[in-house]
Motif scaffolding. Structure first.
Motif, mmCIF file in Angstrom:
data_model
loop_
_atom_site.group_PDB
_atom_site.id
_atom_site.type_symbol
_atom_site.label_atom_id
_atom_site.label_comp_id
_atom_site.label_asym_id
_atom_site.label_seq_id
_atom_site.Cartn_x
_atom_site.Cartn_y
_atom_site.Cartn_z
ATOM 1 N N GLY A 1 49.075 54.131 54.978
ATOM 2 C CA GLY A 1 47.716 54.658 55.082
ATOM 3 C C GLY A 1 47.294 55.479 53.887
ATOM 4 N N SER A 2 48.185 55.651 52.899
ATOM 5 C CA SER A 2 47.847 56.452 51.710
ATOM 6 C C SER A 2 47.104 55.596 50.691
ATOM 7 C CB SER A 2 49.114 57.036 51.096
ATOM 8 O OG SER A 2 49.807 57.829 52.023
ATOM 9 N N CYS A 3 46.019 54.974 51.127
ATOM 10 C CA CYS A 3 45.266 54.082 50.242
ATOM 11 C C CYS A 3 43.923 53.755 50.891
ATOM 12 C CB CYS A 3 46.058 52.798 49.976
ATOM 13 S SG CYS A 3 46.429 51.865 51.479
ATOM 14 N N HIS A 4 43.051 53.171 50.106
ATOM 15 C CA HIS A 4 41.799 52.661 50.660
ATOM 16 C C HIS A 4 41.334 51.483 49.803
ATOM 17 C CE1 HIS A 4 40.211 55.357 47.489
ATOM 18 N NE2 HIS A 4 39.173 54.511 47.461
ATOM 19 N N TRP A 5 40.574 50.601 50.455
ATOM 20 C CA TRP A 5 40.059 49.442 49.737
ATOM 21 C C TRP A 5 38.783 49.803 48.989
ATOM 22 C CZ3 TRP A 5 42.935 45.366 48.943
ATOM 23 C CH2 TRP A 5 43.944 45.041 49.860
ATOM 24 N N GLY A 6 38.665 49.261 47.770
ATOM 25 C CA GLY A 6 37.482 49.505 46.955
ATOM 26 C C GLY A 6 36.682 48.232 46.724
ATOM 27 N N GLU A 7 36.367 47.979 45.479
ATOM 28 C CA GLU A 7 35.479 46.884 45.119
ATOM 29 C C GLU A 7 36.053 45.518 45.519
ATOM 30 O OE1 GLU A 7 33.026 45.369 41.128
ATOM 31 O OE2 GLU A 7 34.802 46.645 40.935
ATOM 32 N N GLN A 8 35.156 44.593 45.798
ATOM 33 C CA GLN A 8 35.534 43.223 46.132
ATOM 34 C C GLN A 8 34.783 42.264 45.229
ATOM 35 O OE1 GLN A 8 35.686 41.941 50.320
ATOM 36 N NE2 GLN A 8 34.180 40.379 49.781
ATOM 37 N N LEU A 9 35.493 41.260 44.728
ATOM 38 C CA LEU A 9 34.903 40.239 43.866
ATOM 39 C C LEU A 9 35.338 38.870 44.355
ATOM 40 C CD1 LEU A 9 35.854 41.827 40.410
ATOM 41 C CD2 LEU A 9 33.646 42.020 41.561
ATOM 42 N N SER A 10 34.585 37.840 43.986
ATOM 43 C CA SER A 10 34.997 36.480 44.315
ATOM 44 C C SER A 10 34.595 35.548 43.192
ATOM 45 C CB SER A 10 34.360 36.012 45.630
ATOM 46 O OG SER A 10 32.954 35.955 45.507
ATOM 47 N N GLY A 11 35.365 34.472 43.058
ATOM 48 C CA GLY A 11 35.076 33.462 42.056
ATOM 49 C C GLY A 11 35.079 32.095 42.696
ATOM 50 N N ASN B 1 39.136 32.216 44.363
ATOM 51 C CA ASN B 1 39.846 33.347 44.943
ATOM 52 C C ASN B 1 38.912 34.474 45.358
ATOM 53 O OD1 ASN B 1 42.752 32.517 44.328
ATOM 54 N ND2 ASN B 1 41.816 32.374 42.298
ATOM 55 N N LEU B 2 39.418 35.273 46.287
ATOM 56 C CA LEU B 2 38.792 36.536 46.670
ATOM 57 C C LEU B 2 39.690 37.657 46.167
ATOM 58 C CD1 LEU B 2 36.710 38.209 48.287
ATOM 59 C CD2 LEU B 2 38.140 37.853 50.307
ATOM 60 N N VAL B 3 39.096 38.632 45.493
ATOM 61 C CA VAL B 3 39.847 39.732 44.894
ATOM 62 C C VAL B 3 39.356 41.043 45.471
ATOM 63 C CG1 VAL B 3 40.350 40.976 42.755
ATOM 64 C CG2 VAL B 3 40.247 38.472 42.746
ATOM 65 N N ARG B 4 40.323 41.917 45.869
ATOM 66 C CA ARG B 4 39.978 43.263 46.323
ATOM 67 C C ARG B 4 40.885 44.273 45.600
ATOM 68 N NH1 ARG B 4 39.361 44.511 52.349
ATOM 69 N NH2 ARG B 4 37.673 45.801 51.525
ATOM 70 N N PHE B 5 40.332 45.459 45.390
ATOM 71 C CA PHE B 5 41.053 46.503 44.666
ATOM 72 C C PHE B 5 41.516 47.578 45.646
ATOM 73 C CE2 PHE B 5 38.282 44.416 41.672
ATOM 74 C CZ PHE B 5 39.096 44.255 40.552
ATOM 75 N N LEU B 6 42.826 47.768 45.691
ATOM 76 C CA LEU B 6 43.440 48.732 46.601
ATOM 77 C C LEU B 6 43.736 50.024 45.838
ATOM 78 C CD1 LEU B 6 44.637 49.233 49.446
ATOM 79 C CD2 LEU B 6 46.839 48.438 48.528
ATOM 80 N N VAL C 1 45.584 45.260 42.429
ATOM 81 C CA VAL C 1 44.682 44.126 42.615
ATOM 82 C C VAL C 1 45.304 43.169 43.626
ATOM 83 C CG1 VAL C 1 43.510 42.189 41.512
ATOM 84 C CG2 VAL C 1 43.836 44.335 40.263
ATOM 85 N N ALA C 2 44.582 42.886 44.688
ATOM 86 C CA ALA C 2 45.023 41.915 45.692
ATOM 87 C C ALA C 2 44.155 40.671 45.569
ATOM 88 C CB ALA C 2 44.905 42.498 47.098
ATOM 89 N N ARG C 3 44.801 39.534 45.378
ATOM 90 C CA ARG C 3 44.049 38.291 45.216
ATOM 91 C C ARG C 3 44.546 37.252 46.208
ATOM 92 N NH1 ARG C 3 44.623 34.542 40.133
ATOM 93 N NH2 ARG C 3 45.773 33.338 41.694
ATOM 94 N N VAL C 4 43.612 36.644 46.942
ATOM 95 C CA VAL C 4 43.953 35.617 47.928
ATOM 96 C C VAL C 4 43.067 34.401 47.681
ATOM 97 C CG1 VAL C 4 44.681 37.289 49.663
ATOM 98 C CG2 VAL C 4 42.306 36.512 49.621
ATOM 99 N N PRO C 5 43.571 33.198 47.953
ATOM 100 C CA PRO C 5 42.754 31.988 47.751
ATOM 101 C C PRO C 5 41.654 31.886 48.792
ATOM 102 C CG PRO C 5 44.864 31.419 48.735
ATOM 103 C CD PRO C 5 44.946 32.873 48.376
ATOM 104 N N LEU C 6 40.501 31.418 48.380
ATOM 105 C CA LEU C 6 39.379 31.243 49.296
ATOM 106 C C LEU C 6 39.680 30.131 50.301
ATOM 107 C CD1 LEU C 6 36.341 31.519 46.866
ATOM 108 C CD2 LEU C 6 36.968 33.138 48.666
ATOM 109 N N ARG C 7 39.230 30.348 51.527
ATOM 110 C CA ARG C 7 39.447 29.386 52.606
ATOM 111 C C ARG C 7 38.105 28.975 53.196
ATOM 112 N NH1 ARG C 7 44.430 30.911 55.126
ATOM 113 N NH2 ARG C 7 43.926 29.579 56.920
ATOM 114 N N SER C 8 37.988 27.721 53.583
ATOM 115 C CA SER C 8 36.776 27.264 54.246
ATOM 116 C C SER C 8 36.960 27.361 55.757
ATOM 117 C CB SER C 8 36.474 25.814 53.848
ATOM 118 O OG SER C 8 37.499 24.958 54.309
#
Length: 470
Positions: A41-51, A54-59, A70-77
């Protein structure tokens, strides 16, 4: 700590929200805390980007350094993903991580450091992912247009150093990097870059090993002609498209010299564009590249595909003739030519041709590959390619077409296409416009008219075409 979708979520691409909902972000944030040896819990999510992929979020970690992961996950339909798609994504991530680690270990090129990754959608996170360090700086694309020539010169010198390092890293064939069981590197065919749903000619291209670019692009050009011939049945533009593709294929031996690939395939970044080049101190007299990001789709490639000007100093094919950045690109390419010659002289000589010489002559290859790889660009790129070969003469382009199709070697092809147009028009008249669309493949059209065969006259064009197409 259950995150909510941020304002950066795209309303255009529905995959963003779908992916956001699938991923267990709490589990990913827990992994980030564990890696940093912080309480949960010693963290929080910040900005989110997508291309595009992939979907990218900053922890943001709550440590003394205020570390960002930087957390990056592949986009899913929304549709269920097939095993083939899961396998392709897994291999893509695996190869990207191997490539980044190789570059980090064996070169001086700055890249994000991979902290942890998974190529599987395991139960906890529910998605493949990469956790990596956040690099300093902003994308070069955000500052390049406003830089003066002196600053661009400094940046180009650093870009050239990066390219020359990659140029010196050679592998035995085109493909993607993977680790074997003993941790040694090996190169697999680039099939992981192909569409898993494509089992036709382009899939065979990606799963076949070619020893040099000439053979590869000849096969690619043949696949392009095959695609044109088999798609859009009856289209009256097909003779033009076929002749253009035939012309491009005919120039393959002149564009690609097999001898330059005998020294191996250099390591090529998949998207070496300005949005993936991070830079700091852009306002100072010494701008500095801090990292190259996004190594997806990277791997050893043919020399001719590597030896091109960086895309951010190349005119876009859709630009108007009077586009204001054309003159700047001329200056930047001249600067690039000067600097790479200087850099090569200061380095130890390498086997094979000099990169500077190949890049200075790469215009035709660039246009050829853009037209082949991006069909949507074809109408804009082909006239530029034709002008590159014969000079800027629209009348000659028309004369060349008529010489091929009406009186020359492609006359039989044109007769076939004209007949298909007549057959398509007959079927459209009999079955209706809704039943006979404009984008039917040859196979789809044949299946359609066979299903409705009793509605066509015995002596009509459709029946004669069916009899001759077996």
């Amino acid at each position: 700590m259950s995150p909510s979708v941020s304002s950066h979520s795209s309303s255009v691409d529905p995959r963003v929200q779908t992916t956001f909902d699938i991923v267990n972000w709490d589990e990913l944030s827990s992994l980030g805390c564990t890696l940093a040896q912080l309480p949960q819990g010693s963290c929080h999510w910040g900005e989110q980007l997508s291309g595009g992929y992939n979907l990218v979020r900053f922890l943001h970690l709550h440590d003394d350094q205020q570390t960002i992961v930087v957390a990056r996950v592949p986009l899913r339909s929304e549709d269920a993903m097939s095993e083939e798609h899961f396998s392709a994504i897994s291999k893509r991530i695996e190869s990207e991580v191997v490539t980044m680690k190789y570059v980090e270990t064996h070169t001086t090129i700055p890249v994000p450091h991979v902290l942890q990754h998974s190529v599987h959608a395991e139960q906890k996170v529910r998605s493949p992912y990469i956790l990596m360090s956040k690099v300093d700086g902003t994308p070069l694309s955000s500052v390049w247009d406003d830089m003066d020539d002196d600053k661009r010169r400094i940046v180009l010198r650093q870009v050239i150093d990066i390219l020359l390092e990659l140029w010196s890293r050679r592998f035995d064939k085109k493909g993607a990097l993977f680790n074997q069981a003993d941790s040694s590197l090996h190169v697999q065919s680039s099939s992981l870059f192909a569409d898993p749903d494509d089992t036709g000619t382009r899939h065979r291209l990606s799963t076949t090993s070619y020893s040099h670019a000439a053979d590869y692009w000849l096969a690619y050009a043949n696949a392009r002609i095959h695609d044109i011939d088999e798609s859009d049945f009856g289209s009256d533009t097909k003779p033009y498209m076929h002749s253009q593709a035939w012309f491009m294929r005919s120039l393959t031996p002149a564009l690609f010299d097999p001898s330059i690939d005998t020294y191996g395939c250099p390591l090529s970044p998949g998207d070496f564009h300005s949005q993936n080049i991070m830079i700091t101190d852009a306002d100072s007299s010494h701008p500095r590249i801090t990292a190259i990001i996004d190594w997806e789709f990277s791997g050893p490639d043919f020399v001719s595909s590597f030896a091109l000007y960086p895309l951010f100093i190349v005119d876009h094919p859709h630009w108007d003739e009077d586009h204001p950045l054309r003159a700047r690109n001329v200056r930047d390419q001249a600067t690039f030519d000067e600097l790479i010659l200087e850099a090569e002289r200061n380095r130890s000589p390498t086997d094979g041709p000099q990169l500077s010489s190949l890049i200075s002559k790469s215009s035709g290859i660039y246009l050829f590959q853009q037209a082949m790889c991006f069909p949507g660009m074809y109408p804009a790129v082909y006239p530029l390619f034709f002008a590159h070969v014969f000079g800027d003469d629209e009348d000659f382009s028309t004369d060349y077409y008529w010489a091929l199709m009406e009186n020359g070697i492609l006359n039989r092809d044109k007769q076939r296409f004209d007949r298909e147009t007549e057959v398509w028009l007959e079927a459209r008249k009999v079955l209706g416009e809704e039943a006979v669309g404009r984008n039917l493949t040859r196979k789809e059209f044949k299946e359609l008219v066979l299903k409705c065969l009793e509605r066509f006259d015995d002596g009509g064009g459709v029946r004669r075409w069916l009899a001759s197409s077996h």
